[in-house]
Design a protein around this motif. Structure first.
Motif, PDB file in Angstrom:
ATOM      1  N   THR A  80      47.575  59.464 -39.496  1.00 42.43           N
ATOM      2  CA  THR A  80      48.375  60.411 -39.326  1.00 42.43           C
ATOM      3  C   THR A  80      49.902  59.628 -39.073  1.00 42.43           C
ATOM      4  O   THR A  80      49.860  58.859 -38.124  1.00 42.43           O
ATOM      5  CB  THR A  80      47.830  61.135 -37.882  1.00 42.43           C
ATOM      6  N   PRO A  81      50.854  60.035 -39.501  1.00 42.15           N
ATOM      7  CA  PRO A  81      52.044  59.752 -39.211  1.00 42.15           C
ATOM      8  C   PRO A  81      52.526  59.575 -37.825  1.00 42.15           C
ATOM      9  O   PRO A  81      52.188  60.675 -37.333  1.00 42.15           O
ATOM     10  CB  PRO A  81      53.081  60.309 -40.193  1.00 42.15           C
ATOM     11  N   GLY A  82      52.966  58.544 -37.406  1.00 42.29           N
ATOM     12  CA  GLY A  82      53.368  58.325 -35.977  1.00 42.29           C
ATOM     13  C   GLY A  82      52.333  58.029 -34.912  1.00 42.29           C
ATOM     14  O   GLY A  82      52.682  57.979 -33.803  1.00 42.29           O
ATOM     15  N   ASP A  83      51.274  58.050 -35.366  1.00 46.92           N
ATOM     16  CA  ASP A  83      50.096  57.664 -34.547  1.00 46.92           C
ATOM     17  C   ASP A  83      50.146  56.340 -34.084  1.00 46.92           C
ATOM     18  O   ASP A  83      50.218  55.204 -34.654  1.00 46.92           O
ATOM     19  CB  ASP A  83      48.772  57.708 -35.027  1.00 46.92           C
ATOM     20  N   GLU A  84      50.266  56.309 -32.673  1.00 44.12           N
ATOM     21  CA  GLU A  84      50.561  55.101 -31.933  1.00 44.12           C
ATOM     22  C   GLU A  84      49.468  53.859 -32.086  1.00 44.12           C
ATOM     23  O   GLU A  84      49.788  52.737 -31.652  1.00 44.12           O
ATOM     24  CB  GLU A  84      50.851  55.214 -30.671  1.00 44.12           C
ATOM     25  N   LYS A  85      48.330  54.326 -32.664  1.00 41.38           N
ATOM     26  CA  LYS A  85      47.235  53.332 -32.607  1.00 41.38           C
ATOM     27  C   LYS A  85      47.533  52.201 -33.788  1.00 41.38           C
ATOM     28  O   LYS A  85      46.906  51.332 -33.683  1.00 41.38           O
ATOM     29  CB  LYS A  85      46.018  53.983 -32.919  1.00 41.38           C
ATOM     30  N   ILE A  86      48.636  52.396 -34.396  1.00 39.51           N
ATOM     31  CA  ILE A  86      48.846  51.411 -35.710  1.00 39.51           C
ATOM     32  C   ILE A  86      49.305  50.124 -34.829  1.00 39.51           C
ATOM     33  O   ILE A  86      49.242  49.033 -35.409  1.00 39.51           O
ATOM     34  CB  ILE A  86      50.337  52.009 -36.320  1.00 39.51           C
ATOM     35  N   ASN A  87      49.846  50.090 -33.561  1.00 37.17           N
ATOM     36  CA  ASN A  87      50.613  49.018 -32.798  1.00 37.17           C
ATOM     37  C   ASN A  87      49.203  47.917 -32.532  1.00 37.17           C
ATOM     38  O   ASN A  87      49.449  46.959 -32.879  1.00 37.17           O
ATOM     39  CB  ASN A  87      51.176  49.288 -31.662  1.00 37.17           C
ATOM     40  N   ARG A  88      48.030  48.722 -32.300  1.00 38.46           N
ATOM     41  CA  ARG A  88      47.062  47.791 -31.960  1.00 38.46           C
ATOM     42  C   ARG A  88      46.300  47.085 -33.229  1.00 38.46           C
ATOM     43  O   ARG A  88      46.042  46.100 -33.376  1.00 38.46           O
ATOM     44  CB  ARG A  88      45.778  48.675 -31.328  1.00 38.46           C
TER      45      ARG A  88
END
Length: 146
Positions: A80-88
């Motif tokens: 999903t665009p904007g999902d913060e789990k991308i950082n991990r």
């Protein structure tokens, strides 16, 4: 899915399939899929088929590192665009990158294989070690983070 992984068997399967005709990226995904018992389509293996020899022979990123990155994305990436789990996912991918760079001596296929013919025994042996080391590190990251 399971996280009860026999690392020696994981590495053996990745190396065996690498020696049976899969390339580095495909071998990493194949072994992770098999040993974690993932309900993942074989399309994921096919999606990695352009990575070997540094993006289809271009000499850029090592295919083993690219395949490992795909596996980390499978577990920790976003849909999903904007999902913060991308950082991990970025942190874990960077960990794999740094491990690979320090263990293998770089991340660029053309640098890692400089002076070696594509099908030489010397290159095959080196790439075999890259596959074995990378699949183990990827599995260790996944197990630790789940």
């Amino acid at each position: 899915m399971t996280t009860d992984i026999n690392m020696e068997l994981l590495q053996k399967d990745a190396v065996d399939i690498f020696h049976s005709g899969f390339a580095c990226s495909e071998s990493i995904i194949y072994a992770i899929k098999k040993h974690f018992e993932l309900d993942m389509s074989d399309d994921a293996i096919a999606m990695s088929s352009g990575f070997p020899w540094g993006l289809g022979g271009g000499g850029c990123i090592c295919g083993a590192l690219a395949g490992g990155t795909m596996c980390i994305g499978y577990f920790f990436g976003r849909t999903t665009p904007g999902d913060e789990k991308i950082n991990r996912c970025f942190e874990l991918t960077n960990e794999l990158h740094d491990y690979f760079k320090s263990t293998c001596g770089g991340t660029c296929c053309r640098v890692l294989t400089r002076g070696m013919e594509r099908n030489s025994p010397e290159r095959k042996a080196q790439c075999t070690q890259f596959v074995a080391d990378t699949v183990k590190k990827v599995a260790e990251i996944i197990i630790r983070e789940l």
